[in-house]
Design an enzyme around this catalytic site. Structure first.
Site, short mmCIF file in Angstrom:
data_model
loop_
_atom_site.label_atom_id
_atom_site.label_comp_id
_atom_site.label_asym_id
_atom_site.label_seq_id
_atom_site.Cartn_x
_atom_site.Cartn_y
_atom_site.Cartn_z
N LYS A 34 0.83 -1.20 0.00
CA LYS A 34 0.00 0.00 0.00
C LYS A 34 0.87 1.25 0.00
O LYS A 34 1.73 1.42 0.86
CB LYS A 34 -0.93 0.01 1.23
CG LYS A 34 -1.87 1.21 1.27
CD LYS A 34 -2.86 1.10 2.41
CE LYS A 34 -2.30 1.62 3.71
NZ LYS A 34 -2.22 3.10 3.77
N ASP A 62 -3.54 4.39 -1.81
CA ASP A 62 -4.48 4.84 -0.78
C ASP A 62 -4.45 6.37 -0.68
O ASP A 62 -3.87 6.95 0.24
CB ASP A 62 -4.08 4.21 0.56
CG ASP A 62 -5.12 4.43 1.64
OD1 ASP A 62 -6.28 4.73 1.31
OD2 ASP A 62 -4.77 4.30 2.83
N ASP A 67 -13.41 15.18 -2.93
CA ASP A 67 -13.56 16.51 -3.52
C ASP A 67 -14.85 16.50 -4.33
O ASP A 67 -15.59 15.51 -4.30
CB ASP A 67 -12.35 16.84 -4.40
CG ASP A 67 -11.99 18.32 -4.38
OD1 ASP A 67 -12.92 19.14 -4.62
OD2 ASP A 67 -10.83 18.67 -4.13
N THR A 117 -10.38 4.45 10.71
CA THR A 117 -10.24 3.61 11.90
C THR A 117 -9.69 4.37 13.10
O THR A 117 -9.67 3.84 14.20
CB THR A 117 -9.35 2.39 11.61
OG1 THR A 117 -8.12 2.83 11.01
CG2 THR A 117 -10.04 1.42 10.68
N ARG A 208 2.98 -0.91 10.72
CA ARG A 208 4.07 -0.90 11.69
C ARG A 208 4.42 -2.26 12.31
O ARG A 208 5.61 -2.50 12.56
CB ARG A 208 3.77 0.14 12.77
CG ARG A 208 3.97 1.56 12.26
CD ARG A 208 3.35 2.63 13.14
NE ARG A 208 1.89 2.66 13.01
CZ ARG A 208 1.13 3.67 13.41
NH1 ARG A 208 1.69 4.73 14.00
NH2 ARG A 208 -0.18 3.64 13.25
#
Length: 235
Positions: A34, A62, A67, A117, A208
């Site tokens: 990603k 991502d 807009d 999230t 992470r």
């Protein structure tokens, strides 16, 4: 050949060299990498080809476009030339925004982000979203799928409800994935990888816990191994 696990490794790296190194280390074990907004803005559209390299790993771009419809049309059309496998758009932009993205990038899966999230119930109340958080996620999911989105991004806490609402043919992408014992960081709604897959997720976003490990490749392999037992083999 071992089937890659349904994991999208978030390459939130400080520079292109580190991102490319992480991608090379995890690609044998995961299906997707990603590229987020920070990396894309720092290095530009060429980052997609640099990260994909010769491996053919799927690229999840991502950008969370949000807009007016005309602007999203232009942005999605520009991004479509990079051939990402997945591109995100905020569902709260409304159905016309989602339709425009789908039409402008027909060969890319448009995944609508329901609610970030990092948000909890108190955050939604402050910004004026009424009702339980799970209800808001379901409403946005139905709206997005009705407008043509083939993927949805939701937390693992809502994934079972969303799956029941939208059926089996929509890809559910879940951030907020934390292996047992891993730090939560800035995620408010989390689950373990196994919990998320059992609840109905198709693609788990993990950053992470993999990229922050001393050996990202080994960390990816360790997280991927039990997930393969839960994922049907693809012929």
């Amino acid at each position: 050949m071992t089937q890659p696990a349904p994991i999208a490794v978030a390459l939130d790296a400080p520079n292109l060299e580190t991102a490319a190194r992480w991608a090379g280390l995890v690609t044998p074990h995961v299906s997707t990498v990603k590229v987020g907004l920070e990396l894309y803005l720092r290095y530009g559209p060429g980052i997609v080809a640099s990260i994909r390299g010769a491996s053919g790993v799927k690229v999840f771009l991502d950008l969370k476009l949000h807009d007016i419809p005309a602007t999203v049309t232009g942005a999605a059309r520009a991004v479509a030339r990079l051939h990402p496998d997945v591109l995100t758009v905020h569902a709260v932009g409304g159905p016309e925004v989602i339709r425009c993205a789908v039409e402008a990038a027909p060969d890319t899966m448009i995944a609508a982000v329901t609610l970030l999230t990092s948000l909890g119930a108190a955050d939604l109340k402050r910004i004026g979203v009424k009702g339980p958080l799970s209800d808001a996620v379901r409403r946005l999911a139905v709206l997005a799928v009705g407008a043509g989105a083939r993927g949805l991004v939701c937390s693992p806490r809502e994934v079972a409800d969303v799956r029941a609402e939208v059926g089996p043919d929509v890809m559910l992408i879940t951030p907020g994935i934390r292996p047992p014992g891993a730090a939560v960081h800035d995620q408010a709604r989390t689950a373990t990888p196994e919990e998320a897959l059992r609840a109905g997720a198709d693609l788990l976003v993990i950053g992470r816990p993999i990229t922050g490990a001393p050996d990202p490749g080994a960390a990816a392999a360790a997280i991927a191994a039990p997930l393969r037992r839960l994922t049907p083999a693809q012929g």
